[in-house]
Design a protein around this motif. Structure first.
Motif, PDB file in Angstrom:
ATOM      1  N   GLY A 225      15.734  -4.197  -3.805  1.00 28.21           N
ATOM      2  CA  GLY A 225      15.595  -5.703  -3.072  1.00 28.21           C
ATOM      3  C   GLY A 225      15.159  -6.060  -1.988  1.00 28.21           C
ATOM      4  N   GLY A 226      14.381  -4.196  -1.259  1.00 28.81           N
ATOM      5  CA  GLY A 226      13.338  -4.455  -0.016  1.00 28.81           C
ATOM      6  C   GLY A 226      12.219  -4.694  -0.723  1.00 28.81           C
ATOM      7  N   LEU A 227      11.241  -5.788   1.072  1.00 32.90           N
ATOM      8  CA  LEU A 227      10.477  -6.344   0.809  1.00 32.90           C
ATOM      9  C   LEU A 227       9.415  -4.644   0.499  1.00 32.90           C
ATOM     10  CD1 LEU A 227      10.276  -9.120   2.408  1.00 32.90           C
ATOM     11  CD2 LEU A 227      10.100  -8.739   0.083  1.00 32.90           C
ATOM     12  N   ILE A 228       8.316  -4.404   0.367  1.00 38.41           N
ATOM     13  CA  ILE A 228       7.003  -3.169   0.587  1.00 38.41           C
ATOM     14  C   ILE A 228       6.299  -3.596   0.869  1.00 38.41           C
ATOM     15  CG2 ILE A 228       6.948  -3.485  -2.034  1.00 38.41           C
ATOM     16  CD1 ILE A 228       7.339  -0.179  -0.003  1.00 38.41           C
ATOM     17  N   GLU A 229       4.895  -3.142   1.652  1.00 36.16           N
ATOM     18  CA  GLU A 229       3.683  -3.807   1.654  1.00 36.16           C
ATOM     19  C   GLU A 229       2.699  -3.363   1.133  1.00 36.16           C
ATOM     20  OE1 GLU A 229       2.666  -6.324   3.793  1.00 36.16           O
ATOM     21  OE2 GLU A 229       4.644  -7.768   3.777  1.00 36.16           O
ATOM     22  N   LYS A 230       1.393  -3.622   0.887  1.00 37.32           N
ATOM     23  CA  LYS A 230       0.753  -2.242  -0.427  1.00 37.32           C
ATOM     24  C   LYS A 230       0.422  -1.158   0.515  1.00 37.32           C
ATOM     25  CE  LYS A 230      -3.423  -3.065  -2.762  1.00 37.32           C
ATOM     26  NZ  LYS A 230      -3.684  -1.406  -1.778  1.00 37.32           N
ATOM     27  N   ASP A 231       0.504  -0.458  -0.065  1.00 38.90           N
ATOM     28  CA  ASP A 231      -0.035   1.421   0.409  1.00 38.90           C
ATOM     29  C   ASP A 231       1.160   1.789   1.802  1.00 38.90           C
ATOM     30  OD1 ASP A 231      -2.809   1.377  -0.606  1.00 38.90           O
ATOM     31  OD2 ASP A 231      -3.049  -0.290   1.143  1.00 38.90           O
TER      32      ASP A 231
ATOM     33  N   GLU B 188       4.196  11.671  -0.304  1.00 40.94           N
ATOM     34  CA  GLU B 188       5.230  10.251  -0.711  1.00 40.94           C
ATOM     35  C   GLU B 188       4.228   9.426  -1.393  1.00 40.94           C
ATOM     36  OE1 GLU B 188       5.600   8.813   3.235  1.00 40.94           O
ATOM     37  OE2 GLU B 188       7.211  10.066   3.952  1.00 40.94           O
ATOM     38  N   ILE B 189       4.488   8.704  -2.208  1.00 40.58           N
ATOM     39  CA  ILE B 189       3.604   8.122  -3.328  1.00 40.58           C
ATOM     40  C   ILE B 189       3.560   6.092  -2.650  1.00 40.58           C
ATOM     41  CG2 ILE B 189       3.508   6.508  -5.292  1.00 40.58           C
ATOM     42  CD1 ILE B 189       3.373   9.999  -5.162  1.00 40.58           C
ATOM     43  N   PRO B 190       2.213   5.468  -2.152  1.00 40.18           N
ATOM     44  CA  PRO B 190       2.663   4.614  -1.445  1.00 40.18           C
ATOM     45  C   PRO B 190       2.660   3.162  -2.544  1.00 40.18           C
ATOM     46  CG  PRO B 190       0.224   5.321  -1.700  1.00 40.18           C
ATOM     47  CD  PRO B 190       1.466   6.332  -2.419  1.00 40.18           C
ATOM     48  N   SER B 191       3.170   1.677  -2.396  1.00 40.87           N
ATOM     49  CA  SER B 191       2.960   0.587  -2.922  1.00 40.87           C
ATOM     50  C   SER B 191       1.514   0.596  -3.638  1.00 40.87           C
ATOM     51  CB  SER B 191       4.360  -0.138  -2.578  1.00 40.87           C
ATOM     52  OG  SER B 191       3.957  -0.914  -3.250  1.00 40.87           O
ATOM     53  N   PRO B 192       1.267   0.267  -5.008  1.00 42.62           N
ATOM     54  CA  PRO B 192      -0.093  -0.530  -4.772  1.00 42.62           C
ATOM     55  C   PRO B 192      -0.226  -1.596  -5.424  1.00 42.62           C
ATOM     56  CG  PRO B 192       2.015  -0.202  -7.430  1.00 42.62           C
ATOM     57  CD  PRO B 192       2.882   0.630  -5.943  1.00 42.62           C
TER      58      PRO B 192
END
Length: 378
Positions: free
Chosen positions: A27-33, A47-51
């Protein structure tokens, strides 16, 4: 629009990875990278960044689980959901429904039963508040954790703590045992007078390690068999010199590699080593940065250790240990003098390197360290 997060291919020889920690809740918001999760393989922790920017709508693979490359780990909704009601730790989250009583996986139920853990007293960290295997392991490991029922015959006493193995610790253990079983380990020791280095370091922000790397690479050029590997058809002598620097982490060890170390001066070596060590500890290394080493240096003297018999980093054939540099009384020109002295150890594979060759190499390393002129290789 939903987007799947999969276990990436973290290096050519990597077949699986372990989810260490999710850095964003369901449910958390995630920014690109932005860093989304921590993953650990047999070679690296990172750590793996969000695409994409969006909402982490589902976590499929829980913390502590090891899965093959290409496995779907989670799902992101690229359009943030509207029913956002509060902020936790700077991350916008949606409320999750409580886990229905009894809605636990067979593995979780069996582990809880075996160790007498009351599942109703465990706060789940999985998707939708689901209790995971790691949650149960954490309860078992914590001294004084709420348990019910009689302890099983294999349960630890209250005076002990079980620290579950991480993927990195398992890999280190397996590789150390395999290296001992593979190579014919022998260690030789030398002592080096570092007075010239100590004088040159005055007023300069340089540790001893760049000098050691420089001395090692120069010696390798003259004794190239030290920079080799065992092959089925013969000894594979490496033409490039890529020096691995053993770096201690809070929960293990990584060996980032300084590529073409023989082509770099002291200042560049110092900057590169510091950068690699910092990114290793913050899990920012790429898999390529811990692969392809041809010779390894371990600086065990950082905490005062004088001697070490390090284990060879396969498939290499030698590793150099550097002890603490300390002032000692030595005899120079028939007189007693105080000099900053350091012990060096070389563990080598006797299948490839004979004792005389190893000592010849170490004598050259010692000679280069004891030289008085360093300005020309800054």
């Amino acid at each position: 629009m939903s987007m799947d997060i999969i276990m990436p291919q973290l290096g050519e020889s990597i077949a699986e990875g372990t989810v260490v920690k999710w850095l964003v809740p369901v449910g958390g918001l995630i920014e690109k990278d932005q860093s989304l999760l921590e993953v650990e393989t047999e070679k690296v922790a990172l750590e793996i960044p969000s695409p994409a920017t969006g909402t982490l709508s589902e976590i499929i693979v829980q913390e502590g689980e090891t899965v093959p490359v290409g496995t779907r780990l989670a799902r992101i909704e690229s359009t943030p959901l509207s029913e956002v009601i509060n902020r936790v730790g700077g991350v916008v989250v949606r409320p999750t429904e409580p886990t229905p009583e009894g809605h636990h996986s067979p593995v979780v139920r069996e582990l809880a039963r075996k160790h007498g853990v009351d599942l109703s007293q465990v706060t789940g960290t999985g998707s939708g508040g689901r209790v995971t295997k790691k949650d149960i392991q954490d309860v078992i490991a914590r001294s004084g954790a709420p348990v019910t029922g009689a302890p099983s015959s294999g349960e630890r006493s209250m005076g002990e703590e079980i620290v579950p193995f991480t993927q990195m610790r398992r890999t280190i253990a397996e590789r150390m045992v395999r290296s001992r079983q593979t190579s014919a380990h022998v260690t030789t020791f030398f002592e080096a007078d570092c007075a010239g280095i100590a004088k040159f370091r005055e007023g300069r922000n340089l540790t001893y390690l760049p000098f050691v790397i420089r001395a090692v690479t120069r010696a390798i050029r003259e004794v190239p068999v030290v920079n080799s590997a065992w092959g089925e058809q013969g000894i594979i002598v490496k033409k490039d010199i890529h020096v691995g620097i053993a770096t201690a982490l809070e929960d293990g060890l990584l060996v980032p590699v300084v590529r073409h170390a023989d082509r770099k001066g002291l200042t560049q070596l110092a900057k590169e080593v510091a950068d690699l060590a910092e990114r290793a500890r913050s899990k920012k290394l790429s898999p390529e940065e811990v692969q392809g080493g041809t010779f390894t240096i371990t600086n065990h003297g950082g905490f005062g250790s004088l001697f070490s018999t390090p284990i060879i980093h396969q498939p290499q054939v030698a590793i150099l240990g550097v002890g603490a540099i300390q002032k000692r009384a030595v005899v120079i020109n028939e007189a007693i003098a105080i000099r900053p002295m350091g012990y060096l150890s070389l563990s080598f594979d006797h299948r490839v390197i004979d004792g005389a060759t190893a000592d010849q190499f170490m004598a050259k390393v010692k000679g280069y360290l004891e030289q008085s002129q360093w300005e020309h290789i800054l």
